[in-house]
Enzyme design. Structure first.
Site, PDB file in Angstrom:
ATOM      1  CB  SER A  28      47.660  -9.889  52.861  1.00  0.00           C
ATOM      2  OG  SER A  28      47.799 -11.266  52.734  1.00  0.00           O
ATOM      3  CG  HIS A  30      45.220 -12.019  48.601  1.00  0.00           C
ATOM      4  ND1 HIS A  30      46.585 -12.054  48.434  1.00  0.00           N
ATOM      5  CD2 HIS A  30      45.011 -11.830  49.933  1.00  0.00           C
ATOM      6  CE1 HIS A  30      47.178 -11.897  49.609  1.00  0.00           C
ATOM      7  NE2 HIS A  30      46.252 -11.767  50.539  1.00  0.00           N
ATOM      8  CG  ASP A  57      48.994 -12.602  46.218  1.00  0.00           C
ATOM      9  OD1 ASP A  57      47.847 -13.044  45.993  1.00  0.00           O
ATOM     10  OD2 ASP A  57      49.322 -12.102  47.298  1.00  0.00           O
TER      11      ASP A  57
END
Length: 407
Positions: free
Chosen positions: A354, A210, A185
């Site tokens: 996610s 994120h 990520d």
């Protein structure tokens, strides 16, 4: 009308385009009034419109990214976004390099990926030749090699708001899980402490919202030994297949037994080989199905064989309307009404598949820690949703149902 409400409520979760089907066990709908039938058709049509809108939004976002970064990104032969001017080759007979050179290709690098016993050759394409045409030409000149673009992958979730939370105390951790878990990520912020973060993109590691959310969700679900491969950094072409393959190699070599990936992209030969090599090392890969809706193409890496594909549900156990699809589905986990930390360490309300993937990954790590067959252990703790048994909407059931919620 009570029957209508019962049937219509989960209908959006059952949509899988093309061809929407409404379950009708035992001919129940035979007794429903014409009004009820019309209402069900309206719900079905609404779900179709929503799915089509998600697909249009996806294409708008990709087109906007391409317009802003034409110097680093272009479309490959399938129309997917990839790094401009480069191809990746595995299984390339180096005796064919002079032939490729004569056609204008250059060898930018030849790399053996750490931890995976995988070799990849980066080819620069002939000047002024579009990537799609270069792919076709390279495949003709080197027919024994697997040649692909360096496709981009995109994060599949977003923050909604702080939700009124104050401080990190609201994100209470579950029982400690000592199994090493890896993350592909962006990098987490400094307030989300992990064992190590390593960069595989220009400027990496760089703290991202994120990546912070994913790592913080793992921690809140009990994972204590987390390593992160930042595949984005500051690179407009970040999240590419080669960066992800290198990240997998690093995490495998560092001892990760579970790797969670909340990114979505097209099928790619290099990443597929890297995933397979990771699995041969005994590492379980978990991936989100994405948020582009049921009309989107199958999500990768979630669709690669053996990858644990995870979708998201809200706090009521309803499938997210934006949840994408994979060629198979293993589990569901909370993907809405959950809370993690952003890059500044601020508690943030999250939504998207996610955020379901790391919660499922934490439970998988706990199952590995317990020993025995991890699949059997996970199946025993799932809550069945939808129709009885495994189904294409919720997989084998809901994991971590109470995880990452407001305390």
């Amino acid at each position: 009308m009570a029957l209508l409400a019962l049937l219509a409520a989960p209908l959006a979760a059952q949509v899988a385009l093309p061809g929407v089907q409404v379950p009708d066990p035992g001919g129940v709908l035979g007794g429903v009034t014409d009004t009820a039938r019309d209402a069900l058709r309206d719900v079905e049509a609404s779900a179709r419109r929503e799915a089509a809108a998600l697909l249009r939004a996806r294409e708008r976002d990709l087109s906007r990214l391409l317009r802003r970064n034409r110097d680093t990104i272009e479309r490959d032969a399938r129309g997917d976004l990839a790094r401009r001017g480069e191809l990746l080759a595995t299984g390339l007979d180096m005796a064919l390099v002079p032939t490729l050179n004569k056609a204008g290709f250059t060898v930018l690098s030849s790399e053996r990926i750490e931890g995976l016993d995988l070799s990849v050759v980066r080819l620069g394409v002939p000047p002024e030749l579009p990537l799609a045409d270069a792919e076709a030409l390279a495949r003709r000149l080197a027919p024994g090699a697997d040649i692909s673009a360096d496709n981009l992958h995109f994060q599949s979730g977003a923050a909604e708001s702080a939700g009124g939370l104050a401080g990190t105390a609201a994100l209470q951790a579950a029982s400690s899980i000592g199994v090493d878990v890896g993350v592909i990520d962006g990098a987490p912020g400094p307030s989300v402490r992990v064992l190590q973060t390593k960069g595989f993109a220009k400027g990496a590691p760089v703290a991202s919202n994120h990546g912070s959310a994913v790592a913080s969700l793992l921690k809140s679900a009990g994972a204590t030994r987390i390593r992160v491969a930042d595949v984005y950094g500051t690179d407009p072409a970040g999240g590419n297949a080669l960066a992800m393959a290198k990240g997998l190699g690093y995490l495998v070599a560092a001892g990760s037994r579970v790797i969670t990936i909340s990114l979505v992209g097209p099928r790619n030969a290099v990443l597929e080989k890297a995933i397979a090599a990771t699995q041969r090392k005994g590492v379980v890969v978990v991936a989100a199905v994405g948020n582009d809706g049921p009309a989107a193409p199958p999500a990768y890496p979630a669709s690669y064989p053996g990858v644990v594909a995870v979708t998201g549900v809200d706090k009521h156990g309803r499938a997210l309307i934006e949840a994408g699809r994979a060629l198979h589905l293993d589990y569901a986990a909370p993907g809405a009404d959950v809370y993690g930390l952003d890059a500044r360490g601020k508690p943030t309300k999250l939504r998207g598949t996610s955020f379901a993937a790391p919660l499922a990954a934490a439970r998988l790590a706990a199952a590995l820690q317990a020993g025995g067959n991890w699949r059997r252990t996970l199946d025993a703790e799932t809550r069945d949703l939808g129709r009885k048994g495994p189904d294409p909407v919720f997989g084998r059931g809901l994991l971590c149902g109470g995880c990452a919620q407001k305390k």
